[in-house]
Scaffold this motif. Structure first.
Motif, PDB file in Angstrom:
ATOM      1  N   ILE A  71     -11.325   7.083 -28.101  1.00 16.22           N
ATOM      2  CA  ILE A  71     -12.594   6.363 -28.223  1.00 16.22           C
ATOM      3  C   ILE A  71     -12.362   4.966 -28.775  1.00 16.22           C
ATOM      4  O   ILE A  71     -13.016   3.997 -28.358  1.00 16.22           O
ATOM      5  CB  ILE A  71     -13.577   7.168 -29.078  1.00 16.22           C
ATOM      6  N   THR A  94     -16.076   3.495 -32.479  1.00 13.20           N
ATOM      7  CA  THR A  94     -16.897   4.683 -32.244  1.00 13.20           C
ATOM      8  C   THR A  94     -18.370   4.331 -32.395  1.00 13.20           C
ATOM      9  O   THR A  94     -19.217   4.756 -31.587  1.00 13.20           O
ATOM     10  CB  THR A  94     -16.506   5.801 -33.228  1.00 13.20           C
ATOM     11  N   ALA A 101     -21.107   4.782 -29.420  1.00 12.91           N
ATOM     12  CA  ALA A 101     -22.021   5.898 -29.657  1.00 12.91           C
ATOM     13  C   ALA A 101     -23.362   5.496 -30.234  1.00 12.91           C
ATOM     14  O   ALA A 101     -24.365   6.187 -30.014  1.00 12.91           O
ATOM     15  CB  ALA A 101     -21.365   6.921 -30.590  1.00 12.91           C
ATOM     16  N   SER A 120     -25.872   6.610 -26.088  1.00 14.64           N
ATOM     17  CA  SER A 120     -24.457   6.880 -26.356  1.00 14.64           C
ATOM     18  C   SER A 120     -23.699   6.967 -25.042  1.00 14.64           C
ATOM     19  O   SER A 120     -24.162   7.564 -24.071  1.00 14.64           O
ATOM     20  CB  SER A 120     -24.290   8.192 -27.114  1.00 14.64           C
ATOM     21  N   LEU A 135     -20.638   8.272 -24.994  1.00 12.06           N
ATOM     22  CA  LEU A 135     -19.687   9.365 -25.150  1.00 12.06           C
ATOM     23  C   LEU A 135     -20.084  10.557 -24.275  1.00 12.06           C
ATOM     24  O   LEU A 135     -21.234  10.705 -23.878  1.00 12.06           O
ATOM     25  CB  LEU A 135     -19.607   9.793 -26.606  1.00 12.06           C
ATOM     26  N   ASP A 141     -22.551  14.741 -27.651  1.00 16.70           N
ATOM     27  CA  ASP A 141     -23.134  14.229 -28.879  1.00 16.70           C
ATOM     28  C   ASP A 141     -22.013  13.918 -29.865  1.00 16.70           C
ATOM     29  O   ASP A 141     -21.032  14.665 -29.971  1.00 16.70           O
ATOM     30  CB  ASP A 141     -24.092  15.253 -29.485  1.00 16.70           C
ATOM     31  N   LEU A 142     -22.167  12.834 -30.612  1.00 17.91           N
ATOM     32  CA  LEU A 142     -21.125  12.413 -31.536  1.00 17.91           C
ATOM     33  C   LEU A 142     -20.746  13.543 -32.500  1.00 17.91           C
ATOM     34  O   LEU A 142     -19.559  13.762 -32.783  1.00 17.91           O
ATOM     35  CB  LEU A 142     -21.593  11.181 -32.314  1.00 17.91           C
TER      36      LEU A 142
END
Length: 638
Positions: free
Chosen positions: A544, A586, A590, A602, A604, A607-608
């Motif tokens: 990330i 990050t 995110a 986000s 990603l 979910d973070l």
């Protein structure tokens, strides 16, 4: 030392007006150091500044676009830029570190008769090396008096050859126009020069009433005047911001044009690996402003501009007529994405030699009362394909290429009759219906992956390659070597020269060039002891962080968001499990982006809170985040 800047764009360079009170003398090593430190786009390494001559400094810098001119060379450089009717051998070329890469050979020219081809690299002219020499200067060596001879040394497939050609009078029209099939306006543009806008305006204003589609062929176009490209794309895209420039200090400025569009009809841009610089800016404007689509090969990836300093702009530095041009700015498209290294990914990735025929297939006039004789492709615009045309033998190969290039997010329809009759179909069904082949670029083992569409789209656009047998191995873990190979392909990185930067990475290893290319871009680093550990796994927080750095490189928007990170943003409870070095990037991917309603977006894959920072990244997770970054930054065309 602070110098005032006044920017004007000229032949891909920025001329800067400066007033300095210094003793009159030829450019000294110390002055060259000052200019590089002031104008160069990145911090200049100390070992470059420590070189004993100006040329040694530039050679050590390794930037083919940063060039010093003696007074004689600069005079030749300026003269070559002004030529329209020239005496030469008839090639169009693009500058590289090893010489001039031929992008096209003019019909009926001495070069064509001598057998020169696109892709050949001119390494010397009359015994003078072209390596690291400005393209305009090398072109001036090739030019001369009609009937005289010139010796050209070139590389083809690793073989060095030398031939002698007789110079001839060459007229190189920057832009030519013709009507295809009575309703398609076709503009072929080899360079953006002072007359290009006039050619575009004459063609579009004179024939737009007859044309319902426009094709702009930029294959082999290595750039030219940036303002000419900006004004020319405005013929289709209209007025507004056409891009941004960012200096090494981080300051940004917008540029654009103020004229209304002359056509409301869609435009198709044709591209290849030699479409570069201002041509890429033109293509990016068409993409970002939804004026049409880009078809062909991935472009060259030159997204930088140079500052030209000479006797006019710095008389005390250059009293004898010498000059220097220094890479000083990065271009960004209207949507904020760079073209540097990554280039332009076409909406339809097809072999560049088939791009024109593919564009012609998509340019059928919209059906009137009966749709049964047509297919329809919804991709930014609605494109109509005549079923009778695709069955003609001369269009078979182009039709196969078109079907193979259609992304899964586009909608393909077949006409069923009447003015509005359409039924959804797919490339495989259309190929079978017409008895043609079709290459499925998706992977065979991604069906059960939650990220299947992202992975297969990356495959369709040649951004990802699998394991070599049609599979992707989505659940496999990702090593540091595999990560670099994945990103180097995605970014279309140039293969670096010289030794490896790491003791445990050989340049002969399958991953060696990729590791060193990514390290050179500042995206990956070693362990601090000279090693890289290519076989070590990549953790989530490592991956990330790398992708956050990539987003900042690719996008002006992400670069600015990171620079303006609120105090304490990386110290939130959600980021507490992450290492301190990983929290900034990050947060960027995110938590920094907002939707239209102010909601957090986000990038990603999960979910973070559901992503364990120290767990190993899988190949499907890597592909999912790569797709999100390329899409959100505007690099991906869909």
């Amino acid at each position: 030392m602070h110098l005032r800047r006044l920017a004007r764009i000229l032949s891909g360079t920025l001329a800067v007006l400066l007033l300095l009170l210094l003793p009159a003398q030829a450019l000294s090593v110390q002055e060259a150091r000052e200019l590089l430190e002031e104008y160069y786009i990145d911090p200049v390494p100390q070992d470059v500044l420590d070189q004993g001559t100006v040329q040694a400094m530039l050679d050590k810098l390794g930037d083919p676009y940063t060039q010093y001119f003696t007074p004689e060379q600069y005079a030749e450089f300026l003269a070559s830029m002004e030529d329209t009717d020239i005496v030469g051998i008839g090639v169009v070329s693009l500058q590289g570190s090893g010489g001039l890469t031929i992008t096209s050979v003019l019909p009926g020219s001495p070069a064509e008769y001598a057998g020169l081809q696109a892709g050949d690299v001119i390494t010397a002219v009359d015994g003078r090396s072209a390596a690291g020499v400005d393209s305009s200067l090398v072109s001036s060596w090739i030019q001369g008096e009609e009937g005289t001879s010139v010796q050209v040394t070139y590389l083809r497939d690793g073989d060095r050859r030398t031939i002698t050609l007789e110079r001839a009078a060459i007229t190189i029209p920057s832009t030519s126009f013709q009507m295809l099939d009575g309703h398609i306006g076709y503009l072929e543009c080899t360079t953006f020069g002072p007359d290009t806008l006039g050619h575009f305006q004459d063609a579009v204003s004179g024939y737009d009433s007859a044309a319902d589609h426009w094709i702009v062929d930029l294959r082999g176009n290595g750039g030219g005047l940036t303002q000419a490209a900006v004004q020319s794309v405005g013929v289709f895209a209209g007025k507004g911001v056409m891009g941004y420039l960012r200096s090494g200090s981080g300051s940004c400025s917008a540029f654009g044009q103020d004229e209304e569009a002359l056509s409301i009809n869609p435009v198709i841009v044709l591209s290849d690996g030699y479409t570069a610089s201002s041509s890429e800016l033109f293509s990016a404007c068409v993409r970002d402003l939804d004026a049409g689509i880009v078809i062909g090969g991935r472009t060259f990836g030159k997204g930088v501009a140079q500052t030209l300093l000479d006797q006019e702009t710095l008389p005390d530095y250059f009293p004898d007529g010498d000059a220097i041009k220094i890479t000083s700015f990065r271009y960004f498209a209207p949507g904020g994405a760079t073209t540097n290294t990554v280039g332009i990914i076409p909406h339809l990735l097809v072999p560049s030699d088939l791009a024109r025929q593919v564009a012609e297939l998509l340019s059928a006039t919209a059906p009137g009362g009966d749709t049964s004789g047509y297919y329809r492709l919804d991709l930014v615009w609605r494109w109509y394909i005549d079923k009778d045309t695709v069955r003609q033998p001369e269009y078979r190969e182009a039709f196969e290429a078109l079907l193979s290039a259609i992304p899964s997010t586009a909608r393909l329809w077949t006409g069923t009759g009447g003015p509005t009759g359409w039924r959804s179909t797919d490339a495989a069904s259309v190929a079978a219906e017409n008895g043609v082949s079709w290459l499925d670029r998706s992977f065979t083992d991604t069906e059960d992956s939650p990220y299947a569409q992202a992975i297969d789209l990356l495959g369709t656009y040649g951004v990802l390659s699998g394991t070599g047998d049609g599979r992707f191995d989505p659940e496999g873990s990702l090593t540091r070597a595999q990560l670099c190979a994945l990103l180097a392909q995605a970014l279309n990185c140039n293969v670096p020269d010289g030794p490896s930067a790491f003791t445990d990475v050989s340049m002969d290893a399958w991953y060696g060039p990729a590791v060193n290319a990514l390290a050179g871009m500042g995206l990956v680093s070693g362990l601090g002891d000279g090693r890289f550990a290519p076989d070590a796994p990549v953790t989530h927080e490592q991956y990330i962080s790398i992708m956050g750095r990539l987003a900042r490189y690719l996008s002006l928007n992400f670069h600015e968001a990171y620079a303006q990170m609120p105090d304490g943003a990386s110290d939130t409870e959600a980021l507490a499990p992450w290492a301190s070095w990983a929290r900034g990037d990050t947060w960027l991917l995110a938590l920094s982006q907002r939707g239209y309603l102010g909601n957090t977006l986000s990038l990603l894959w999960d979910d973070l809170g559901e992503i364990a920072p120290q767990s190993v990244t899988t190949r499907e997770e890597a592909a999912a985040l790569l797709y999100q970054v390329l899409s959100y930054t505007g690099i991906f065309p869909i």
